[in-house]
Design a protein around this motif. Sequence first.
Motif, PDB file in Angstrom:
ATOM      1  N   ALA A  61       0.302 -23.854 -16.994  1.00  0.00           N
ATOM      2  CA  ALA A  61       0.009 -23.304 -15.669  1.00  0.00           C
ATOM      3  C   ALA A  61       0.874 -22.077 -15.431  1.00  0.00           C
ATOM      4  CB  ALA A  61       0.275 -24.350 -14.586  1.00  0.00           C
ATOM      5  N   ILE A  62       0.253 -21.026 -14.913  1.00  0.00           N
ATOM      6  CA  ILE A  62       0.969 -19.785 -14.625  1.00  0.00           C
ATOM      7  C   ILE A  62       0.779 -19.451 -13.154  1.00  0.00           C
ATOM      8  CG2 ILE A  62       1.128 -17.319 -15.102  1.00  0.00           C
ATOM      9  CD1 ILE A  62       0.117 -17.895 -17.915  1.00  0.00           C
ATOM     10  N   SER A  63       1.888 -19.286 -12.447  1.00  0.00           N
ATOM     11  CA  SER A  63       1.859 -18.841 -11.057  1.00  0.00           C
ATOM     12  C   SER A  63       2.175 -17.358 -11.048  1.00  0.00           C
ATOM     13  CB  SER A  63       2.903 -19.612 -10.234  1.00  0.00           C
ATOM     14  OG  SER A  63       3.027 -19.052  -8.943  1.00  0.00           O
ATOM     15  N   ILE A  64       1.281 -16.552 -10.493  1.00  0.00           N
ATOM     16  CA  ILE A  64       1.490 -15.111 -10.500  1.00  0.00           C
ATOM     17  C   ILE A  64       1.519 -14.543  -9.096  1.00  0.00           C
ATOM     18  CG2 ILE A  64      -0.975 -14.585 -10.777  1.00  0.00           C
ATOM     19  CD1 ILE A  64       0.041 -12.221 -12.639  1.00  0.00           C
ATOM     20  N   ASN A  65       2.462 -13.629  -8.875  1.00  0.00           N
ATOM     21  CA  ASN A  65       2.593 -12.944  -7.600  1.00  0.00           C
ATOM     22  C   ASN A  65       3.073 -11.531  -7.910  1.00  0.00           C
ATOM     23  OD1 ASN A  65       2.707 -12.404  -4.883  1.00  0.00           O
ATOM     24  ND2 ASN A  65       4.684 -13.390  -4.568  1.00  0.00           N
ATOM     25  N   SER A  66       2.122 -10.631  -8.154  1.00  0.00           N
ATOM     26  CA  SER A  66       2.474  -9.283  -8.584  1.00  0.00           C
ATOM     27  C   SER A  66       1.484  -8.255  -8.053  1.00  0.00           C
ATOM     28  CB  SER A  66       2.526  -9.202 -10.112  1.00  0.00           C
ATOM     29  OG  SER A  66       2.747  -7.871 -10.531  1.00  0.00           O
ATOM     30  N   PRO A  67       2.009  -7.109  -7.554  1.00  0.00           N
ATOM     31  CA  PRO A  67       1.136  -6.033  -7.091  1.00  0.00           C
ATOM     32  C   PRO A  67       0.724  -5.095  -8.211  1.00  0.00           C
ATOM     33  CG  PRO A  67       3.399  -5.414  -6.688  1.00  0.00           C
ATOM     34  CD  PRO A  67       3.433  -6.796  -7.310  1.00  0.00           C
ATOM     35  N   ALA A 101      -2.929  -8.290  -8.191  1.00  0.00           N
ATOM     36  CA  ALA A 101      -3.716  -7.073  -8.080  1.00  0.00           C
ATOM     37  C   ALA A 101      -3.326  -6.078  -9.157  1.00  0.00           C
ATOM     38  CB  ALA A 101      -3.514  -6.436  -6.700  1.00  0.00           C
ATOM     39  N   SER A 102      -4.274  -5.213  -9.516  1.00  0.00           N
ATOM     40  CA  SER A 102      -4.045  -4.189 -10.525  1.00  0.00           C
ATOM     41  C   SER A 102      -3.520  -4.853 -11.802  1.00  0.00           C
ATOM     42  CB  SER A 102      -3.081  -3.130  -9.983  1.00  0.00           C
ATOM     43  OG  SER A 102      -3.072  -1.985 -10.807  1.00  0.00           O
ATOM     44  N   GLY A 103      -2.324  -4.455 -12.288  1.00  0.00           N
ATOM     45  CA  GLY A 103      -1.781  -5.073 -13.492  1.00  0.00           C
ATOM     46  C   GLY A 103      -1.545  -6.563 -13.331  1.00  0.00           C
ATOM     47  N   GLY A 104      -1.285  -7.010 -12.108  1.00  0.00           N
ATOM     48  CA  GLY A 104      -1.130  -8.435 -11.846  1.00  0.00           C
ATOM     49  C   GLY A 104      -2.419  -9.187 -12.105  1.00  0.00           C
ATOM     50  N   ILE A 121      -4.512 -12.052  -2.270  1.00  0.00           N
ATOM     51  CA  ILE A 121      -5.143 -10.760  -2.519  1.00  0.00           C
ATOM     52  C   ILE A 121      -5.373 -10.615  -4.019  1.00  0.00           C
ATOM     53  CG2 ILE A 121      -4.855  -8.251  -2.410  1.00  0.00           C
ATOM     54  CD1 ILE A 121      -3.200  -8.677   0.127  1.00  0.00           C
ATOM     55  N   VAL A 122      -6.618 -10.311  -4.394  1.00  0.00           N
ATOM     56  CA  VAL A 122      -6.966 -10.173  -5.814  1.00  0.00           C
ATOM     57  C   VAL A 122      -7.792  -8.906  -6.011  1.00  0.00           C
ATOM     58  CG1 VAL A 122      -6.926 -12.651  -6.297  1.00  0.00           C
ATOM     59  CG2 VAL A 122      -9.052 -11.585  -5.529  1.00  0.00           C
ATOM     60  N   GLY A 123      -7.787  -8.416  -7.248  1.00  0.00           N
ATOM     61  CA  GLY A 123      -8.619  -7.271  -7.579  1.00  0.00           C
ATOM     62  C   GLY A 123      -7.820  -6.013  -7.805  1.00  0.00           C
ATOM     63  N   SER A 124      -8.213  -4.941  -7.136  1.00  0.00           N
ATOM     64  CA  SER A 124      -7.605  -3.614  -7.299  1.00  0.00           C
ATOM     65  C   SER A 124      -7.651  -3.183  -8.757  1.00  0.00           C
ATOM     66  CB  SER A 124      -6.156  -3.612  -6.795  1.00  0.00           C
ATOM     67  OG  SER A 124      -5.657  -2.287  -6.729  1.00  0.00           O
ATOM     68  N   THR A 202     -13.653  -0.234  -8.448  1.00  0.00           N
ATOM     69  CA  THR A 202     -13.284   1.013  -7.771  1.00  0.00           C
ATOM     70  C   THR A 202     -11.840   1.031  -7.293  1.00  0.00           C
ATOM     71  OG1 THR A 202     -13.997   0.178  -5.605  1.00  0.00           O
ATOM     72  CG2 THR A 202     -15.653   1.307  -6.952  1.00  0.00           C
ATOM     73  N   GLY A 203     -11.115  -0.057  -7.501  1.00  0.00           N
ATOM     74  CA  GLY A 203      -9.738  -0.121  -7.019  1.00  0.00           C
ATOM     75  C   GLY A 203      -9.601  -0.855  -5.696  1.00  0.00           C
ATOM     76  N   LEU A 204     -10.720  -1.331  -5.140  1.00  0.00           N
ATOM     77  CA  LEU A 204     -10.650  -2.123  -3.914  1.00  0.00           C
ATOM     78  C   LEU A 204     -10.069  -3.505  -4.227  1.00  0.00           C
ATOM     79  CD1 LEU A 204     -14.035  -1.362  -2.083  1.00  0.00           C
ATOM     80  CD2 LEU A 204     -11.743  -0.561  -1.471  1.00  0.00           C
ATOM     81  N   PHE A 205      -9.594  -4.184  -3.193  1.00  0.00           N
ATOM     82  CA  PHE A 205      -9.060  -5.535  -3.370  1.00  0.00           C
ATOM     83  C   PHE A 205      -9.558  -6.418  -2.236  1.00  0.00           C
ATOM     84  CE2 PHE A 205      -5.993  -2.540  -1.649  1.00  0.00           C
ATOM     85  CZ  PHE A 205      -5.632  -3.092  -0.429  1.00  0.00           C
TER      86      PHE A 205
END
Length: 287
Positions: A61-67, A101-104, A121-124, A202-205
């Motif tokens: 299991a991996i918990s991720i919190n990164s912009p 998001a992004s690299g996260g 928040i996901v995506g970007s 498109t970079g939206l999240f």
Amino acid sequence: MRRFLNRLLPKSWRSSVITIPVIRLQGAIMSGGSQLRPALSLASTAGLIEKAFAFEAPAVAISINSPGGSPVQSRLIYKRIRDLAVEKNKRVLVFVEDVAASGGYMIAVAGDEIIADPSSIVGSIGVVSASFGFPELMKKIGVERRVHTAGNNKSVLDPFKPEKKEDIERLKALQLEVHETFIDLVKERRGARLKDDPDLFTGLFWTGKKGLELGLVDALGDMRGVIKSRYGAKTQLKLVAAPRGFLGRFGLFGSNAGGPAADIAAAAAGGLADVAEERALWGRYGL
């Protein structure tokens, strides 16, 4: 030791409790960092990832919190997770905290399943480049900048000089190449789960709830609840963490340090530009 002793017992006597290793990946993604202000990179996470996949468990299991941050470090972390998942034949469950998001999000797609909180928040899925300079401040304090180069393009995009059209065009071409690599990776991992939405790359999240509709995540929930429902109520979660340093043992510094005082210390250790970059990454998502 307990695991070794458990092997010596007859199968009928062995403990049936499943332990799932947990890795927490939190922060901006960039090379370097320090004990005062750690950053997510392959160098800082490789040991934890290797240790987690060494567990005798059906999943990691991996918990991720990164912009987000460095595309290179993001992909290196992603690849290390996928390589070990295949090598060890283990399922990877990724749980999104505030942001992936992004690299996260690039790291998140290393998971066979992505589970998010409805308000995460996901995506970007895009690429951004920024440079930080302080030319006016340097002038005020009487510092003169001198740069001597051998090569016509060694000072491309110098933040202390006016922008040139040809430099911006070259930067955008590079960004498009990196963006295409990101898109291909997401499409390869998410496949038919992704919805055909024109805004997807498109970079939206979006929130985790909307991300579920778009196919960016597979389910909504929390780590403890999902894992116990999947592997049984007695399943244990084992956090795989890096050993704390001498100062960390006494609570002077550590991963939970925060607030203005920590920011000032980190700025002194790592430089104002690194702090500004990290703040800009988090600030994009209102954090």
